[in-house]
Structure formats: C-alpha cells, structure tokens
Design an enzyme around this catalytic site. Structure first.
Site, short mmCIF file in Angstrom:
data_model
loop_
_atom_site.label_atom_id
_atom_site.label_comp_id
_atom_site.label_asym_id
_atom_site.label_seq_id
_atom_site.Cartn_x
_atom_site.Cartn_y
_atom_site.Cartn_z
CE LYS A 14 44.23 59.69 55.31
NZ LYS A 14 45.02 58.47 55.54
CE LYS A 19 37.81 52.00 56.78
NZ LYS A 19 38.11 50.58 56.94
CE LYS A 45 43.93 47.90 55.10
NZ LYS A 45 42.96 48.98 55.24
CG ASP A 131 41.38 56.47 52.38
OD1 ASP A 131 40.81 55.66 53.13
OD2 ASP A 131 42.55 56.83 52.50
#
Ligand code: SF4
Length: 290
Positions: A14, A19, A45, A131
């Site tokens: 998530k 991570k 991102k 997610d």
C-alpha cells in the site's frame, strides 16, 4: 556476478507503507553482495528509486515516450548506489489514461531496447503500488513479467486489506502462469502485537512472513540524506535486517498460491484482533466513538 537468467520479482505494498524504502534497501543489499540489479518503479508517484540516487531527478519512461517518442535506455535510467540501474515507469497525465497500461508500455519499451540482454542483471525488482490491485497494477504478476511477488505490510488494517487484495489477484492469475507469492514482509514493527497480528494474517491466508523490519529512526535519517540504510548506516542492525531479506529473496525461496480471506471473514478477523488489543467489546465501542 551474473547468472544466465535474471530473476524478476515484484514487491507490492500500500502507498506510504514503506515498500519503496524496503525495495531500495533490498536492491542496495543485493548490489553490495555483488549482484547486478535493476529496480523499476511502477508507482505513478515515480519516487521508487529516489534513495538509491541521492534524491536526484530521473525522467520517467512514460514522460520520455510522450516527449521524444523513442527514448534510449540512457534517457530513462540512472546508475544508483552499488551500480543498481534505476528506472521509473512513471504514470499517466493526471486525469487521463491508465497507470497499469503505462507499466506495460514501459516494460515493453525496455524489452525492445534489449535492456535485459545488455545490462545482464541477476535480479530485476519491480516496486509496485498495491493500494488497488486492479487489472492495471496486476500487470507485473499476470503478464509473465515477474515470477514471484512479495507484499510489504504493516499491522494497519488498510495495509492488510491491500495485501489480501494482492492475494486475490495472485490466486486468480497464478494457476494460468502468473506470479506466485514469495511471502509477506512485515514492516514498521514497533510492538509484539504488530508481528503477532501479521503472523496470524499470514497463517490464515496460507502464506508466511519472510522478514520483520523494525520501525527505525535510522531509516528516516538515511532518507533525509537521500540514501538507503545500506549506504548511510551500513553497520547498523537495520542494515542487517535488509541484508537478511535480500539473501532470502536472492535464494531459491519457496512460492505459493495464497488463500485470501473473503470480505466478511477479513472484517471478522480484524474485529477479533481489535478485541485482543483493546481488551474486549466495551473498549472497542469506546474506540469506535473516539
Ligand atoms: S485499471 Fe487500475 S490503473 Fe488502470 S485506470 Fe483502472 S484503476 Fe487506474
């Protein structure tokens, strides 16, 4: 050292769970041990490899495809700590397109440019946003890109929920050739209950925990320098935790098809843990009100 056939491994988690930090430290530890490593960030991102590169900017594959049509490997990669080749797949223009299709386009381009033949990696790590394991973000595990997948989770329910979703995707695609699960990486462990909760979730879903990463100021401090713990604090206990994880991933780790919990079973399981942690139903009601 270079083996003939690189191992392609996806690491899901998530957003905000650590991570990318975990993946980057594993890459750094593998590189430190003499392996050739590529890390491909598959998170819109585009900050997966930042701490391998001292925080420097790196053009993403998708941005370069949009801007110049056909970028070269040099246009979209940078050598990071220990010689790790860093690549960011990038994301769609906000509000337009599909991040998952972007991952596919990026990996296709890297194959066309013969990246894997030329760099000859031992390990290719895909750092994937977990997610929502939609069809898009399932690309690395369903299209034969990665052979195995690991999931990074904390003891937070939403992180466990995301891990359970990954298990659903793996159990759907693994029987027809998709990636299998290498295990769970328990991250941000601060209390005995956190590891016990993650152990229990793994056991209920027929999986196993392959490493426990303590919550540590060393991680935050290293990130302030734009570095992994392996680089910034190589003699720390935290660095050894990542090295142990890297050895597990580098070895012939067992893989399995997890048995995800259905929605009511997951909620029931979480409530039982709420009762254990907060001491019973009365306290739980209080927590709900708060
Ligand atoms: S498939 Fe996934 S990544 Fe693609 S648009 Fe839908 S939610 Fe976004």
């Amino acid at each position: 050292m270079s083996t003939n056939k690189p191992k392609h491994i996806a690491i899901y988690g998530k957003g905000g769970i650590g991570k990318s930090t975990t993946t980057s430290n594993i890459s750094a530890a593998l590189a430190e041990a003499g392996h050739r490593v590529i890390q491909i960030g598959c998170d819109p991102k585009s900050d997966s490899t930042t701490i391998l590169r001292g925080g420097e900017d790196l053009p993403t594959v998708l941005d370069s495809l949009r801007d110049s049509g056909r970028p070269t490997i040099a246009d979209v990669s940078a050598i990071g700590f220990g010689g790790v080749l860093c690549i960011e797949a990038g994301g769609p223009v906000p509000g337009v397109g599909c991040a998952g299709r972007g991952i596919n386009a990026a990996v296709d381009l890297l194959h066309e440019l013969k990246l894997f033949e030329e760099f000859k990696p031992d390990y290719v790590l895909y750092d994937v946003l977990g997610d929502v394991v939609c069809g898009g973000f399932a690309v690395p595990i369903r299209n034969g890109i990665a052979e195995s997948a690991f999931v990074v989770t904390s003891s937070d329910f939403m992180a466990i929920f995301a891990a359970n979703n990954l298990f659903k995707a793996i159990s759907k695609y693994a029987p027809s050739g998709g990636a299998r699960l290498g295990g769970v990486i328990a991250n941000s462990i601060q209390t005995p209950y956190a590891s016990a909760l993650i152990d229990d979730f793994a056991s209920r879903t027929g999986t196993n925990v392959v490493g426990y990463v303590p919550r540590s100021l060393t991680v935050a401090q290293s990130e302030l320098y734009g570095q992994t713990v392996i680089e910034a604090a190589p003699t720390s206990e935290q660095a050894d935790v990542y090295r142990q994880l890297a050895r597990h991933i580098a070895g012939d780790h067992p893989v399995s098809i997890p048995k995800p919990l259905n929605a009511p079973a997951l909620k029931q399981w979480a409530k039982q843990w709420g009762d254990r942690v907060f001491g019973g139903a009365a306290e739980r009601r209080l927590v709900e009100v708060v």
